[in-house]
Write a protein that holds these residues in place. Structure first.
Motif, short mmCIF file in Angstrom:
data_model
loop_
_atom_site.label_atom_id
_atom_site.label_comp_id
_atom_site.label_asym_id
_atom_site.label_seq_id
_atom_site.Cartn_x
_atom_site.Cartn_y
_atom_site.Cartn_z
N GLY A 79 0.76 -1.23 -0.04
CA GLY A 79 0.06 0.03 0.08
C GLY A 79 0.74 1.37 0.11
O GLY A 79 0.37 2.40 0.36
N VAL A 80 2.06 1.23 -0.21
CA VAL A 80 3.00 2.46 -0.44
C VAL A 80 2.88 2.95 -1.94
O VAL A 80 2.80 2.10 -2.79
N LYS A 81 2.88 4.35 -1.93
CA LYS A 81 2.58 4.97 -3.34
C LYS A 81 4.09 4.48 -4.02
O LYS A 81 5.13 4.36 -3.47
N THR A 82 3.69 4.47 -5.41
CA THR A 82 5.03 4.35 -6.24
C THR A 82 5.23 5.24 -7.37
O THR A 82 4.37 5.64 -7.94
N LEU A 83 6.38 5.45 -7.76
CA LEU A 83 6.73 6.43 -8.81
C LEU A 83 7.78 5.64 -9.50
O LEU A 83 8.98 5.27 -9.08
N ALA A 84 7.79 5.60 -10.97
CA ALA A 84 8.52 4.67 -11.78
C ALA A 84 9.44 6.04 -12.73
O ALA A 84 8.74 6.87 -13.25
N ILE A 85 10.72 5.87 -12.81
CA ILE A 85 11.50 6.47 -13.81
C ILE A 85 11.97 5.62 -14.65
O ILE A 85 12.73 4.78 -14.60
N VAL A 86 11.27 5.84 -16.02
CA VAL A 86 11.09 4.72 -16.93
C VAL A 86 11.73 5.32 -18.24
O VAL A 86 11.20 6.41 -18.71
N ASN A 87 12.28 4.74 -19.14
CA ASN A 87 12.34 5.05 -20.68
C ASN A 87 11.37 4.78 -21.53
O ASN A 87 10.85 5.35 -22.54
N VAL A 88 11.09 3.47 -21.29
CA VAL A 88 10.06 2.80 -22.49
C VAL A 88 8.82 2.96 -22.02
O VAL A 88 8.25 2.44 -21.18
N VAL A 89 8.32 3.66 -22.89
CA VAL A 89 6.56 3.78 -22.63
C VAL A 89 5.93 2.70 -22.85
O VAL A 89 6.18 2.08 -23.78
N GLY A 90 4.90 2.37 -21.73
CA GLY A 90 3.61 1.45 -21.84
C GLY A 90 4.81 0.01 -21.39
O GLY A 90 4.17 -1.02 -21.49
N SER A 91 5.90 0.19 -20.96
CA SER A 91 6.76 -1.09 -20.51
C SER A 91 5.91 -1.47 -19.09
O SER A 91 5.02 -0.70 -18.44
N SER A 92 6.20 -2.48 -18.72
CA SER A 92 5.51 -3.35 -17.47
C SER A 92 5.46 -2.38 -15.94
O SER A 92 4.78 -1.98 -15.32
N ILE A 93 6.94 -1.91 -15.98
CA ILE A 93 6.87 -0.86 -14.44
C ILE A 93 6.21 0.54 -14.71
O ILE A 93 5.48 0.97 -13.98
N ALA A 94 6.28 0.80 -16.09
CA ALA A 94 5.53 2.24 -16.16
C ALA A 94 4.10 1.87 -16.20
O ALA A 94 3.44 2.98 -15.57
N ARG A 95 3.54 0.66 -16.74
CA ARG A 95 2.26 0.49 -16.54
C ARG A 95 1.59 0.43 -15.03
O ARG A 95 0.61 0.69 -14.59
N GLU A 96 2.36 -0.35 -14.31
CA GLU A 96 1.90 -0.69 -12.75
C GLU A 96 2.23 0.50 -11.86
O GLU A 96 1.63 0.36 -10.97
N ALA A 97 3.23 1.16 -12.26
CA ALA A 97 3.46 2.33 -11.00
C ALA A 97 2.49 3.29 -11.07
O ALA A 97 1.52 3.50 -11.73
N ASP A 98 2.19 3.99 -9.58
CA ASP A 98 1.21 4.96 -9.72
C ASP A 98 1.43 6.17 -10.54
O ASP A 98 0.59 6.68 -10.98
N SER A 99 2.80 6.54 -10.56
CA SER A 99 2.93 7.44 -11.36
C SER A 99 4.37 7.40 -12.08
O SER A 99 5.20 6.39 -11.61
N VAL A 100 4.27 8.03 -13.25
CA VAL A 100 5.82 7.71 -14.17
C VAL A 100 6.61 9.21 -14.37
O VAL A 100 5.55 9.94 -14.90
N PHE A 101 7.52 9.09 -14.47
CA PHE A 101 8.60 10.15 -14.98
C PHE A 101 9.16 9.63 -16.07
O PHE A 101 10.05 8.49 -15.67
N TYR A 102 8.73 9.79 -17.38
CA TYR A 102 9.33 9.32 -18.56
C TYR A 102 10.85 10.10 -19.02
O TYR A 102 10.92 10.99 -18.92
N THR A 103 11.90 9.23 -18.98
CA THR A 103 13.17 9.93 -19.52
C THR A 103 12.99 9.93 -21.15
O THR A 103 12.36 8.90 -21.64
N LEU A 104 13.49 10.74 -21.51
CA LEU A 104 13.50 11.01 -23.05
C LEU A 104 14.87 10.49 -23.78
O LEU A 104 15.16 11.38 -24.33
N ALA A 105 15.07 9.57 -23.39
CA ALA A 105 16.59 9.06 -24.05
C ALA A 105 16.38 8.68 -25.54
O ALA A 105 17.13 8.50 -26.28
N GLY A 106 15.22 8.07 -25.79
CA GLY A 106 15.00 7.28 -26.74
C GLY A 106 15.46 6.07 -26.89
O GLY A 106 15.85 5.77 -25.83
#
Ligand code: F6R
Length: 618
Positions: free
Chosen positions: A376-403
């Motif tokens: 029940g702890v809030k989660t934030l993902a810092i992820v590069n690949v949009v729509g990846s599993s971690i991005a989908r499942e985290a409460d919020s996402v900071f997308y890196t734009l590395a390409g």
């Protein structure tokens, strides 16, 4: 919104378009993709056939029987690498107007898409996707119909109205056998041969068909017919262009002329970092985390941060720990995904779990995220690949734009994760009143200088290359540093060992004498990282200790600390920055060192033995 890593291909000519489009798109695979589509038109039909899929290009090939099921001699195709908006069939290109009058693909980003969408809605347009490309195509349609002008004038009016970057390829129902293109700040080339005319976002897509290309300039347009291309400026006046012969082979072309993807990606860092910073800076020059999904109230509520990641992303976490604790005064704990998931961690319900992952698919990081969510702890993902599993499942996402990152050893992924963490630290500090507003503004200004400083370090790469060739056959390398410099050492050491297979270790400088110093022999290479002024003298003392036991010393510090030359045998300077941001600069020479040692040893730099890009097993 679409970013510039998408791939575009178009063809008009003698042969069937679809197989050429699919083949061309497959050559742009290195640009990454999560959905793909083509639009093909037969001269004798009013209808444009559009086929799109989510997922791999193979799916598109299956759906169209290798392209043979879609007939027509004129078409455009696209692979999409999402940076916003889930990868989906609906969001995939090409996009088309309701009546099928205009169909197009786009590569780039439209900044004023909200305003343009409203304008079009007032004029009766509706939208089926979340993409700015659909807006762009419908804007072309709007001008085309409103002013009853030809395609070039409609495109010119669109270009004047749109802010952002684009490579755009469009077909008009009323102009069979023709493709119209426009370009600003996104790559695009046009090729010709006796069979027809091609357009692509990069050379490899058409290299099999022709080596003769035109480079279309910024803010220019072109009309492609079977016979060739005509170019226009924004006024609609014709421009003459010279045909250029491409001399690269296909493989070199994919790597943008670099010998390896790792080197290409090292060079892409200034842009990747700039894009990532730009994605959360608003027009007033403040950090705005609304897109990330963190409100000021959320930020004020955080009692404790747990950073969980693997490999280099874990090293980002170690650096971030120092920065966040110092700027935001929030306690931070950093853990390896593989440890966290089995440790039965005691988590504060008001804590925030930050999972850092380039691929968004690392099994241990994903398991850790699920563990945190279960508690029940809030989660934030810092992820590069949009729509990846971690991005989908985290409460919020900071997308890196590395390409897309192709080389197994991360470089631009790491650098963009770092700046994402700085931006969080700065904003958390401001919102929670831990950071003076004036200092916050200094940091906002300083962080924007990082891309240019990274560029300067890369420009000086020959010095590192020379040193790397000298030490290519070293048996061991030790990296030492304190505080943030220790975090830099961890990453530098991993970069060297994973691609060059030279044994290397990173130590907090003060720890060396608790055991490891017994490994120092005559000529052992020890690299000291010294970017933190309050720790500088301490690390110098540790360097002197190993020097007296025979170590050969390399010192990595900032310009101005020239006295280091009295102690070390070889020195590397990086530009000064706020010391919280030092990792972003000091890591660059170490990436280059790993790269050049591996090259000097004749190794497969992009695919080191035993490693995989995305570790989806525990
Ligand atoms: C090292 C490297 C790896 C990754 C790690 C995590 O150069 O690339 O250590 O950092 O496997 O991968 P992601 O970030 O995809 O979770």
């Amino acid at each position: 919104m679409e970013r510039i890593m998408c791939g575009i291909v178009g063809f008009t000519g003698e042969g069937q378009a679809a197989p050429i489009l699919l083949d061309g798109l497959s050559k742009l695979e290195y640009r990454g993709y999560d959905s793909a589509g083509i639009a093909v038109k037969r001269d004798d039909s009013d209808r444009v056939e559009v086929v799109k899929v989510k997922g791999r290009l193979e799916e598109l090939s299956k759906k169209t029987n290798g392209g043979h099921a879609v007939k027509g001699n004129c078409g455009i195709g696209h692979t999409r690498w999402a940076t916003h908006g889930e990868p989906s069939e609906l969001n995939a290109h090409p996009h088309v107007t309701e009546d099928g009058a205009v169909v197009g693909v786009h590569n780039g980003i439209i900044e004023n898409y909200v305003e343009l969408r409203e304008k079009l809605q007032k004029n009766g347009y509706s939208f089926y996707s979340q993409t700015d490309t659909e807006i762009l195509i419908k804007l072309v349609d709007y001008y085309y119909k409103k002013y009853k002008v030809g395609p070039i004038d409609a495109l010119a009016k669109t270009m004047v109205r749109v802010r952002g970057s684009y490579a755009l390829a469009v077909m008009f129902r009323d102009y069979p056998g023709e493709i119209y293109v426009a370009r600003k700040d996104s790559p695009m080339i046009i090729g010709t041969n006796p069979e027809g005319t091609y357009v692509a976002s990069d050379v490899p897509a058409i290299l099999r068909y022709t080596r003769n290309v035109y480079y279309i300039g910024n803010l220019e347009m072109a009309r492609l017919t079977r016979e060739g291309a005509t170019f226009y400026d924004l006024n609609g006046d014709e421009v003459t262009k010279k045909l250029v012969e491409i001399k690269w082979d296909a493989e070199a072309a994919e790597k943008g002329g670099y010998e390896h993807f790792m080197m290409k990606e090292i060079h892409e860092q200034p842009k990747a970092v700039r894009d990532t910073i730009g994605s959360v800076l608003n027009a007033e020059g403040n950090v705005d985390l609304t897109a990330v999904g963190l409100s000021d109230e959320d930020i004020r509520d955080i009692s404790q941060i747990y950073i969980v990641a693997c490999g280099s992303a874990y090293h980002v976490g170690i650096a971030a720990q120092y920065v966040i604790e110092d700027l935001a005064r929030i306690p931070v704990r950093v853990e390896l995904g593989s440890e966290f998931r089995y440790r039965k961690p005691l988590l504060d319900p008001k804590g925030l779990v930050v999972v850092i992952s380039q691929s968004g698919e690392t099994a241990d990081s994903l398991a850790a995220l699920r563990e945190a969510k279960e508690k029940g702890v809030k989660t934030l993902a810092i992820v590069n690949v949009v729509g990846s599993s971690i991005a989908r499942e985290a409460d919020s996402v900071f997308y890196t734009l590395a390409g897309p990152e192709i080389a197994v050893a991360t470089t631009k992924g790491y650098s963009t994760q770092l700046v994402a963490c700085y931006l969080l630290a700065m904003q958390f500090g401001l919102v929670r009143g831990a950071l003076e507003e004036s200092y916050y503004h200094e940091l906002v200004a300083e962080i924007q200088t990082l891309p240019e400083k990274i560029d300067r370090i890369i420009e000086d790469k020959e010095r590192i290359q020379w040193f790397a060739s000298k030490y290519a056959h070293a048996r061991d390398v030790f990296f030492v540093g304190r505080g943030i410099d220790y975090a830099i050492c961890l990453e530098g050491s991993l970069k060297v060992k994973e691609v060059s297979y030279v044994h290397s270790e990173a130590y907090a400088a003060g720890e060396l004498k608790h055991g490891t110093i017994s490994l120092i022999e005559d000529g052992t290479l020890v690299i000291g990282v010294l970017t933190q002024s309050d720790l500088y003298e301490k690390t110098v003392s540790n360097l002197v200790e190993v020097k007296s036991r025979g170590a050969y010393l390399m010192g990595l510090t900032t310009y101005g600390h020239y006295e280091i030359e009295d102690t070390v045998d070889f020195n590397v300077y990086v530009p000064r920055t706020d010391e919280h941001f030092a990792s972003s600069l000091a890591v660059i020479p170490l990436q280059l060192l790993g790269y050049y040692i591996a090259v000097a040893r004749g190794l497969d730099v992009d695919k080191p033995r035993n490693l995989a890009k995305s570790v989806t097993v525990e």
